[in-house]
Motif scaffolding. Structure first.
Motif, PDB file in Angstrom:
ATOM      1  N   GLU A 186       0.829  -1.208   0.000  1.00 20.65           N
ATOM      2  CA  GLU A 186       0.000   0.000   0.000  1.00 20.65           C
ATOM      3  C   GLU A 186       0.865   1.260   0.000  1.00 20.65           C
ATOM      4  N   GLU A 187       1.910   1.271   0.828  1.00 23.85           N
ATOM      5  CA  GLU A 187       2.788   2.444   0.889  1.00 23.85           C
ATOM      6  C   GLU A 187       3.507   2.669  -0.439  1.00 23.85           C
ATOM      7  N   PHE A 188       4.059   1.603  -1.020  1.00 24.10           N
ATOM      8  CA  PHE A 188       4.806   1.756  -2.267  1.00 24.10           C
ATOM      9  C   PHE A 188       3.886   2.152  -3.418  1.00 24.10           C
ATOM     10  N   THR A 189       2.708   1.542  -3.497  1.00 31.46           N
ATOM     11  CA  THR A 189       1.777   1.847  -4.588  1.00 31.46           C
ATOM     12  C   THR A 189       1.343   3.309  -4.548  1.00 31.46           C
ATOM     13  N   ALA A 190       1.106   3.829  -3.341  1.00 31.66           N
ATOM     14  CA  ALA A 190       0.715   5.234  -3.214  1.00 31.66           C
ATOM     15  C   ALA A 190       1.860   6.149  -3.650  1.00 31.66           C
ATOM     16  N   TYR A 191       3.083   5.801  -3.264  1.00 27.36           N
ATOM     17  CA  TYR A 191       4.240   6.609  -3.653  1.00 27.36           C
ATOM     18  C   TYR A 191       4.443   6.561  -5.160  1.00 27.36           C
ATOM     19  N   ALA A 192       4.343   5.375  -5.745  1.00 30.52           N
ATOM     20  CA  ALA A 192       4.516   5.235  -7.187  1.00 30.52           C
ATOM     21  C   ALA A 192       3.454   6.008  -7.954  1.00 30.52           C
ATOM     22  N   ALA A 193       2.217   5.992  -7.444  1.00 28.37           N
ATOM     23  CA  ALA A 193       1.129   6.723  -8.102  1.00 28.37           C
ATOM     24  C   ALA A 193       1.418   8.217  -8.111  1.00 28.37           C
ATOM     25  N   SER A 194       2.011   8.735  -7.026  1.00 32.45           N
ATOM     26  CA  SER A 194       2.337  10.160  -6.973  1.00 32.45           C
ATOM     27  C   SER A 194       3.444  10.521  -7.954  1.00 32.45           C
ATOM     28  N   LEU A 195       4.237   9.524  -8.372  1.00 33.22           N
ATOM     29  CA  LEU A 195       5.276   9.732  -9.385  1.00 33.22           C
ATOM     30  C   LEU A 195       4.727   9.629 -10.798  1.00 33.22           C
ATOM     31  N   GLY A 196       3.485   9.181 -10.939  1.00 30.05           N
ATOM     32  CA  GLY A 196       2.897   9.001 -12.254  1.00 30.05           C
ATOM     33  C   GLY A 196       2.974   7.597 -12.785  1.00 30.05           C
ATOM     34  N   VAL A 197       3.402   6.629 -11.940  1.00 32.59           N
ATOM     35  CA  VAL A 197       3.412   5.228 -12.367  1.00 32.59           C
ATOM     36  C   VAL A 197       1.975   4.732 -12.403  1.00 32.59           C
ATOM     37  N   PRO A 198       1.469   4.295 -13.555  1.00 34.41           N
ATOM     38  CA  PRO A 198       0.043   3.976 -13.666  1.00 34.41           C
ATOM     39  C   PRO A 198      -0.378   2.726 -12.912  1.00 34.41           C
ATOM     40  N   GLU A 199       0.523   1.749 -12.782  1.00 39.67           N
ATOM     41  CA  GLU A 199       0.114   0.476 -12.183  1.00 39.67           C
ATOM     42  C   GLU A 199       1.312  -0.239 -11.582  1.00 39.67           C
ATOM     43  N   VAL A 200       1.123  -0.812 -10.402  1.00 41.51           N
ATOM     44  CA  VAL A 200       2.156  -1.593  -9.739  1.00 41.51           C
ATOM     45  C   VAL A 200       1.604  -2.978  -9.450  1.00 41.51           C
ATOM     46  N   THR A 201       2.363  -4.005  -9.786  1.00 40.38           N
ATOM     47  CA  THR A 201       2.003  -5.384  -9.453  1.00 40.38           C
ATOM     48  C   THR A 201       2.857  -5.820  -8.271  1.00 40.38           C
ATOM     49  N   ALA A 202       2.224  -6.068  -7.117  1.00 36.10           N
ATOM     50  CA  ALA A 202       2.939  -6.441  -5.900  1.00 36.10           C
ATOM     51  C   ALA A 202       2.872  -7.957  -5.701  1.00 36.10           C
ATOM     52  N   ILE A 203       4.035  -8.572  -5.434  1.00 36.59           N
ATOM     53  CA  ILE A 203       4.129 -10.022  -5.273  1.00 36.59           C
ATOM     54  C   ILE A 203       4.953 -10.327  -4.025  1.00 36.59           C
TER      55      ILE A 203
END
Length: 451
Positions: A186-203
């Motif tokens: 959750e923390e990384f996805t929110a940070y990536a979204a603020s950078l403009g990364v459209p989608e993160v796949t977490a495994i």
């Protein structure tokens, strides 16, 4: 023209579009990826596990790793040694240089860049990710998202890497706890979204034990997503450079001066994007002269069509003044041309980049003199705010710059063309690389004198 990894359709042998179709199919079945993460997050172990469990390791390679592991007092093979090949890497237990590995499964071929995690070698991570279509960013489940994680995410976002995978590693050391994984994701996805990364796949994974790397984990029944290899095999490779507008940087002017070829003048280079055809009107930049493609030679054989990333020689209808570094594009489709470049850069050298500094700027096949006119801001990784007017950038800093070039350049916005929107700043004294840059949307006019 892009095909899925499972598409087995092949063009007919007598189809005149077969070469382009074959090239597109080949490009679609190949995935370029890079690993990133902090020191000791397990990148090299993950790569070694991928190679080992996908049966992409030769018997003699595995035997050498087993022997080296025994010499270090380890009872089991240290799979990280499959990529940490330099003696200094093995002695220190860290990755120093980018290690490229090539492997394949029945579904896809891969070119993998295992990049260093140490802050000192962040420049190598930028190198490995610059051509990647997917970046795997590892996080130690015990430590969560740290500064180097944020830096790697920011670099991946700036380099416009289309796909980002968050691999939360060492889940075996946190008892495979789902809440630990969920909080980090959750923390990384929110940070990536603020950078403009459209989608993160977490495994959630354990590279050491193989959980969710190639085979699903029996210890994490709460996770229903793909393993790392499943995702790599099925992620869509959506971009085919042949579908872009054509960009042909001239690398070499060929004048053989042979009796049988008295008037031959060819312009050799690699087509960075798009398709060029015989008879097509083109523009030469930065001069702006227009002409027509008279012939295309590929490996000395005349062809009607060339597509990215082929290396070919173009022959033009008119005798123009064209030299190394010029850009040939389809008529009326060229990028902005100018001398004041606004860009975002990642500074790589130990020596700071300062306002007023004279440098060389290398763009595709052209190198010109330039001066750093202004450094408007530096990115703060913690909250992604812009620190205004820092005056200089030090190693690993990401910032905005304005550069004045001695000659006009034709540079695309990096957001549209990664290949022709990127550049390097070079120290004119010793030739060392200082900074990697990504061009902004356009040039601006400036009354400042040419350096």
């Amino acid at each position: 023209m892009t095909r899925s990894a499972t598409d087995t359709t092949t063009p007919a042998a007598n189809d005149t579009t077969a070469p382009a179709a074959n090239e597109a199919t080949s490009a679609a079945s190949l995935l370029r990826l890079a690993t990133a993460g902090s020191v000791d997050d397990g990148k090299s172990t993950l790569v070694g596990r991928l190679l080992h469990d996908s049966k992409s390791v030769l018997a003699d390679q595995l035997e050498a790793v087993e022997h080296a592991s025994r010499d270090r007092g380890q009872s089991a093979p240290d799979l990280a040694l499959l990529t940490d090949g330099l003696r200094a890497e093995r002695e220190q237990g860290i990755t120093i240089d980018v290690a490229y590995r090539y492997f394949a499964t029945p579904r896809r071929r891969f070119v993998l860049a295992d990049t260093p995690g140490h802050v000192q070698y962040t420049r190598n991570m930028a190198t490995g990710a610059s051509t990647a279509e997917l970046t795997v960013i590892l996080v130690d489940a015990r430590n969560g998202v740290v500064e180097q994680t944020r830096r790697h995410a920011a670099i991946a976002a700036l380099l416009r890497v289309p796909h980002v995978v968050l691999a939360v590693n060492k889940m075996d050391l946190v008892a495979y706890a789902e809440p630990v994984f969920a909080a980090i994701a959750e923390e990384f996805t929110a940070y990536a979204a603020s950078l403009g990364v459209p989608e993160v796949t977490a495994i959630p994974i354990s590279a050491l034990t193989g959980d969710n790397v190639v085979e699903p984990s029996a210890a994490m029944g709460w996770y229903a997503g793909p393993t790392v290899l499943e995702h790599l095999e099925t992620v869509p490779v959506t971009h085919d450079p042949a579908e872009d507008v054509a960009r042909f940087p001239v690398q070499y002017v060929i004048r053989p001066q042979l009796p049988e070829l008295p008037d031959y003048r060819g312009y050799a280079g690699q087509l960075a994007s798009g398709v060029l055809r015989v008879g097509q009107p083109v523009t030469v930049l930065p001069s702006g002269h227009t002409t027509t493609i008279e012939a295309i030679d590929a490996l000395g054989v005349p062809v009607d069509t060339a597509w990215a990333p082929q290396s070919v020689t173009l022959r033009l209808s008119d005798d123009l003044d064209i030299s190394r570094g010029d850009l040939i594009v389809p008529q009326d489709t060229g990028p902005s041309t100018g001398q004041d470049l606004h860009a975002t850069v990642c500074h790589l050298h130990d020596t700071p980049l300062t306002e007023g500094q004279r440098v060389l700027l290398k763009h595709t096949t052209r190198t010109v003199k330039a001066v750093v006119r202004q450094i408007p801001s530096r990115l703060t990784l913690d909250d992604l705010s812009q620190h205004p007017s820092p005056g200089r950038l030090v190693t690993n800093d990401i910032g905005r710059v304005v550069i004045r070039t001695a000659e006009p350049l034709a540079i695309d916005p990096y957001a549209h063309f990664r290949r022709t929107g990127s550049f390097l700043l070079i120290d004119p004294a010793d030739g060392s690389t200082l900074t990697a840059g990504m061009a902004g949307d356009a040039f601006t006019e400036s009354p400042s004198p040419t350096p």
